[in-house]
Scaffold this active site. Structure first.
Site, PDB file in Angstrom:
ATOM      1  N   ARG A  33       0.824  -1.215   0.000  1.00 13.53           N
ATOM      2  CA  ARG A  33       0.000   0.000   0.000  1.00 13.53           C
ATOM      3  C   ARG A  33       0.856   1.262   0.000  1.00 13.53           C
ATOM      4  O   ARG A  33       0.454   2.290  -0.547  1.00 13.53           O
ATOM      5  CB  ARG A  33      -0.934  -0.027   1.219  1.00 13.53           C
ATOM      6  CG  ARG A  33      -2.022   1.070   1.226  1.00 13.53           C
ATOM      7  CD  ARG A  33      -3.052   0.771   2.314  1.00 13.53           C
ATOM      8  NE  ARG A  33      -4.163   1.717   2.357  1.00 13.53           N
ATOM      9  CZ  ARG A  33      -4.284   2.699   3.252  1.00 13.53           C
ATOM     10  NH1 ARG A  33      -3.341   2.882   4.147  1.00 13.53           N
ATOM     11  NH2 ARG A  33      -5.333   3.493   3.229  1.00 13.53           N
ATOM     12  N   ILE A  59      -7.305   7.681  -0.493  1.00 10.59           N
ATOM     13  CA  ILE A  59      -7.218   6.220  -0.631  1.00 10.59           C
ATOM     14  C   ILE A  59      -8.060   5.668   0.512  1.00 10.59           C
ATOM     15  O   ILE A  59      -7.966   6.135   1.643  1.00 10.59           O
ATOM     16  CB  ILE A  59      -5.742   5.729  -0.561  1.00 10.59           C
ATOM     17  CG1 ILE A  59      -5.657   4.193  -0.636  1.00 10.59           C
ATOM     18  CG2 ILE A  59      -5.031   6.220   0.678  1.00 10.59           C
ATOM     19  CD1 ILE A  59      -4.198   3.672  -0.730  1.00 10.59           C
ATOM     20  N   SER A  60      -8.912   4.687   0.212  1.00 11.27           N
ATOM     21  CA  SER A  60      -9.818   4.164   1.233  1.00 11.27           C
ATOM     22  C   SER A  60      -9.048   3.471   2.347  1.00 11.27           C
ATOM     23  O   SER A  60      -7.943   2.977   2.154  1.00 11.27           O
ATOM     24  CB  SER A  60     -10.792   3.162   0.611  1.00 11.27           C
ATOM     25  OG  SER A  60     -11.467   3.731  -0.469  1.00 11.27           O
ATOM     26  N   GLN A  61      -9.712   3.417   3.487  1.00 12.95           N
ATOM     27  CA  GLN A  61      -9.186   2.706   4.649  1.00 12.95           C
ATOM     28  C   GLN A  61      -9.054   1.212   4.297  1.00 12.95           C
ATOM     29  O   GLN A  61      -9.949   0.651   3.658  1.00 12.95           O
ATOM     30  CB  GLN A  61     -10.229   2.913   5.743  1.00 12.95           C
ATOM     31  CG  GLN A  61      -9.962   2.320   7.059  1.00 12.95           C
ATOM     32  CD  GLN A  61     -11.249   2.307   7.896  1.00 12.95           C
ATOM     33  OE1 GLN A  61     -12.275   2.853   7.499  1.00 12.95           O
ATOM     34  NE2 GLN A  61     -11.164   1.652   9.033  1.00 12.95           N
TER      35      GLN A  61
END
Ligand code: SAH
Length: 209
Positions: A33, A59-61
């Protein structure tokens, strides 16, 4: 801080938070990530938080990426999948590990190009990124086994669900003030909709930036 061991700890946290699909957990263990975010934020890459990626987007969790991928998969091997909202490309990379082919649409050019570059660097070649307004889906590549939206629309766009194959699933956030994750399933008789948990996504915006 960005080591395999740090990533391993994130996977353990996701498992503790209730993610059960080992295929999804393995995919997230494989995708680095920190490569998708700004170097200045890299030390936070494996915290379970959303992070800014520029242009007012995030950016999503990781929990949400895992949860949406798990719901989309439902234990199946996925063929062709569509994502609306490529952002930095992280969700697309995770999808690429669990699906044969991933199409992903982004309306902001610099995000689209950076995501394409990152995915190439990671040698992920089964993604097909498009710079376009994704609100109409991608009729030329339909039908899809799965459709995932990573930006929130106020209501369901019917053209999107029409691009699902029979047996397909769509996972999306919906709502304005309050948002929830929804699952749309298509069977021979039509569509079934169920509401899952409360979420917080950036809004879907019409048109290319
Ligand atoms: N899946 C992404 C999350 C990005 S945030 C990731 O893993 O990083 C949501 C993204 O949806 C933003 O980049 C935003 O620009 C994009 N978006 C919003 N409206 C859109 C639209 N109509 N078509 C395509 N992308 C859209």
């Amino acid at each position: 801080m960005t080591s395999a061991r740090t990533r391993g700890r994130l996977i353990e946290r996701l498992r503790a938070e209730g993610i059960q699909d080992e295929t999804v957990l393995a995919a997230m263990n494989e995708v680095p990530r920190h490569i998708f975010i700004d170097e200045a934020l890299a030390t936070r890459a494996y915290d379970d938080v959303s992070l800014p990626i520029g242009h007012g987007q995030t950016i999503s969790q990781p929990y949400i990426v895992a949860r949406m991928t798990e719901v989309l998969r439902n234990g199946r091997q996925l063929g062709r999948v569509l994502e609306i909202g490529t952002g930095c490309g992280y969700q697309a990379a995770v999808l690429a590990k669990v699906a044969k082919e991933v199409y992903s649409i982004e309306r902001i050019m610099p995000l689209h190009s950076r995501a394409a570059k990152t995915l190439r660097e990671l040698k992920i070649f089964n993604t097909n990124l498009r710079y376009a307004d994704g609100s109409g889906g991608l009729p030329d590549a339909a039908p899809f086994d799965g459709i995932i939206m990573t930006c929130a629309a106020p209501a369901l766009m019917v053209v999107l669900r029409e691009q699902l194959a029979v047996g397909g699933r769509m996972v999306l956030p919906m709502g304005t003030q309050e948002q929830y994750l929804y699952l749309i399933e298509r069977d021979e008789n039509g569509f079934n909709e169920s509401r899952l948990e409360a979420v917080k996504f950036v809004p879907l915006v019409m048109g290319k930036a």
